[in-house]
Design an enzyme around this catalytic site. Structure first.
Site: not given
Ligand SMILES: Cc1ncc(C[n+]2csc(CCOP(=O)(O)OP(=O)(O)O)c2C)c(N)n1
Length: 578
Positions: A54, A116-117, A166, A478
């Site tokens: 979803e 349920f749910q 529902k 990042m």
């Molecule tokens: C749902 C979620 N969890 C954690 C983060 C924290 N976060 C920001 S950037 C990042 C790393 C992203 O890695 P990737 O998708 O491989 O991209 P890159 O930075 O390597 O280009 C994380 C874990 C986030 N923004 N969103």
């Protein structure tokens, strides 16, 4: 009344969707929403796309909405189905994206009994929606549907959730679709106040070092022509926030690019020197301002926004104007004086150009391996800046924002406010469904791609020809960058194992291309563009590359790190002082 007809609640929902011009929705069935699903065959004009989760339905509806300007629709069942939607709702809410979520709920008699749910989804979604409804009477469905669409798309747009038990879907009542809504508490101001418009025009006319900062509001309001008009008439350079990117042509001489934490250096420096800032449909996010007390210290600020709550929230506005960006700019353009050729403006533009030359933020240095910046720049060249780019969140998002030159409007789609990893696959899918005329590229990280990759199944099933550019740096890049800068390279929980993306492509019956060097980049992008189905292109890039410039959180422009050498110097001094 001729219009009146008896029908079930489920039929009413479908009928209402048709009246609102909905052609497609993204969803996932389950017990509490089954009456709605079983009614769908009676409405062949409503296309339903079965997602794999979803969250994917929500992001797809959001991507569809951002790419088309229409309201995206997501459908889920009660309980876990509905809670899975919440990340997508929050994403849409933070970025003011109009969306309708329809969820099934347990029958009325079971509500509050831990059935349920059962989940109190209106309670759960309250903070992450613009508005929500629990429908307790079948006869209320047409009014609620009408209101929901109106609220989602009117004023500052946002997501609206409609939770329908529902038995409410099953019961019959008379259907009559209202012509309008009666919402006395919801009357957004659309036109700017004439006195404020004049005041703003006066300030703009007198300014010697003015800047425009254009945000997402320009794109949401489709105010491209009006923004262009204002900029060209006055000769004011245009900075675009992350979500404002593609609101102003990237190849225009007045285009400046992105400001803020990873903004191009000259933008932050110009903001520091500006005497007037015209902030249009942007909300002074902390990623833009950095330390608020040192942001634009010399500037008087004209702040235009549809949402009065945004004015003065983070940064004081000297001239606040509440209204729809398109309308306000139309008004403003009638009052500002054409000053493009005025010596002041020419001098200011010369000054800004000099900053651009002295701070080559977009220079791509030589490196042994493949640099992600090079990939984004090549993508821009090969596609002539004319594709829709949907990004995930992280370094690749910043590199795409910095290096892709957007020539067409409203073509950059990204989760800005919430920063939702996993947005890149489903939102790109939704964008492509809404814009079959365009090539849609999803620029993804190896991390974010793995968050929602089951949606590749949806893409394969529906033959949606999205092109994926995975910038694979084998890290949660990042976060790794922050560990490098602020935690002495202690790489905790960021090195990342990935599946063989080529085998994954094969498993889903897609074309897969792997690129490891510069020479392969252009040809692979060309090949992907020529293929009429979905393609996964994996770019194996340098692992420990960082995004520059960077203003560390909470610091000011003067503390901007423009290149790796400066960062090392900063770390050394930090270590020496600790
Ligand atoms: C749902 C979620 N969890 C954690 C983060 C924290 N976060 C920001 S950037 C990042 C790393 C992203 O890695 P990737 O998708 O491989 O991209 P890159 O930075 O390597 O280009 C994380 C874990 C986030 N923004 N969103």
């Amino acid at each position: 009344m001729a219009n009146r007809k008896k029908m079930t609640g489920a039929q009413m929902v479908c009928e209402s969707l048709l009246r609102e011009g909905v052609e497609v929705m993204f969803g996932y069935p389950g017990g509490a929403i089954l009456p709605f699903y079983q009614t769908l065959p009676q409405y062949p004009k409503l296309r339903h796309i079965l997602v794999r989760h979803e969250q994917g339905a929500g992001h797809a509806a959001d991507g569809y909405s951002r790419a088309t300007g229409r309201v995206g629709v997501a459908v889920a069942t009660s309980g876990p189905g509905a809670t899975n939607l919440t990340t997508a709702l929050a994403t849409a809410q933070m970025d003011s994206s109009p969306m309708i979520a329809i969820t099934g709920q347990v029958p009325r008699s079971a509500i509050g009994k831990d059935a349920f749910q059962e989940t109190d989804v209106t309670g759960v979604s309250m903070p992450v929606t613009k508005h929500n409804y629990l429908v307790m009477e079948t006869r209320d469905i047409p009014r609620i549907m009408k209101e929901a669409f109106y609220i989602a798309r009117t004023g500052r747009p946002g997501p609206v959730l409609i939770d329908i038990p529902k038995d409410v879907q099953q019961e019959e009542a008379e259907f009559e679709y209202p012509d309008g809504v009666d919402l006395p508490g919801f009357r957004p101001v659309l036109d700017g106040h004439p006195a404020q418009i004049k005041k703003a025009a006066g300030l703009i006319d007198e300014a010697q070092r003015p800047l425009i900062i254009a945000g997402h509001g320009v794109i949401i309001s489709r105010a491209y022509a009006e923004l262009l008009d204002l900029a060209e008439k006055t000769g004011i350079p245009v900075i675009t926030t992350l979500l404002g990117i593609s609101g102003f042509p990237g190849d225009h001489p007045l285009h400046m690019g992105m400001p803020g934490m990873h903004g191009l250096a000259w933008n932050n420096l110009a903001i520091d020197e500006a005497d007037v800032i015209v902030a249009i449909g942007m909300r002074f996010d902390d990623r833009v301002t950095g330390k608020v007390s040192t942001f634009a210290p010399r500037a008087k600020i004209v702040h235009i926004d549809i949402d009065p709550a945004e004015i003065g929230k983070n940064v004081k506005a000297h001239v606040p104007i509440v209204g729809d960006v398109k309308r306000v700019l139309t008004q403003l353009n009638q009052h500002v004086t054409a000053r493009h050729d005025h010596p002041d403006r020419k001098e200011w533009r010369r000054r800004v150009d000099k900053m651009k030359k002295e701070h080559p933020s977009l220079r791509i240095r030589d490196a042994k391996g493949l640099l992600p910046q090079y990939v984004c720049s090549a993508l821009s060249e090969v596609t002539h800046g004319d594709s829709i780019i949907v990004t995930g969140v992280g370094q690749h998002q910043m590199w795409a924002a910095q290096h892709y030159v957007f020539r067409d409007q409203g073509t950059f789609i990204s989760s800005g406010g919430l920063g939702t990893m996993g947005f890149e696959i489903p939102a790109a899918m939704g964008a492509q469904v809404g814009r079959p005329d365009k090539t849609v590229w999803s620029v993804a990280g190896d991390g974010g791609f793995q968050m929602t990759l089951p949606e590749l199944g949806t893409i394969a099933q529906e033959k949606i020809p999205v092109k994926f550019a995975i910038l694979n740096n084998s890290f949660l890049g990042m976060v790794r960058q922050w560990q490098e800068i602020f935690y002495q390279r202690q790489y905790v929980a960021t090195p990342l194992f990935s599946p063989d993306f080529m085998k994954l492509a094969e498993a889903y019956g897609m074309m897969g291309l792997r690129v490891k060097d510069k020479a392969g980049v252009g040809p692979a992008i060309h090949q992907a563009m020529k293929h009429d189905g979905p393609v996964i292109v994996e770019f194996v890039v340098v692992e420990e590359e960082s995004v520059y410039p960077m203003i560390p959180p909470g610091l000011s422009v003067n503390e901007m790190i423009e290149e790796p050498e400066k960062m090392v110097a900063m770390q050394d001094s930090k270590e020496a002082s600790s």
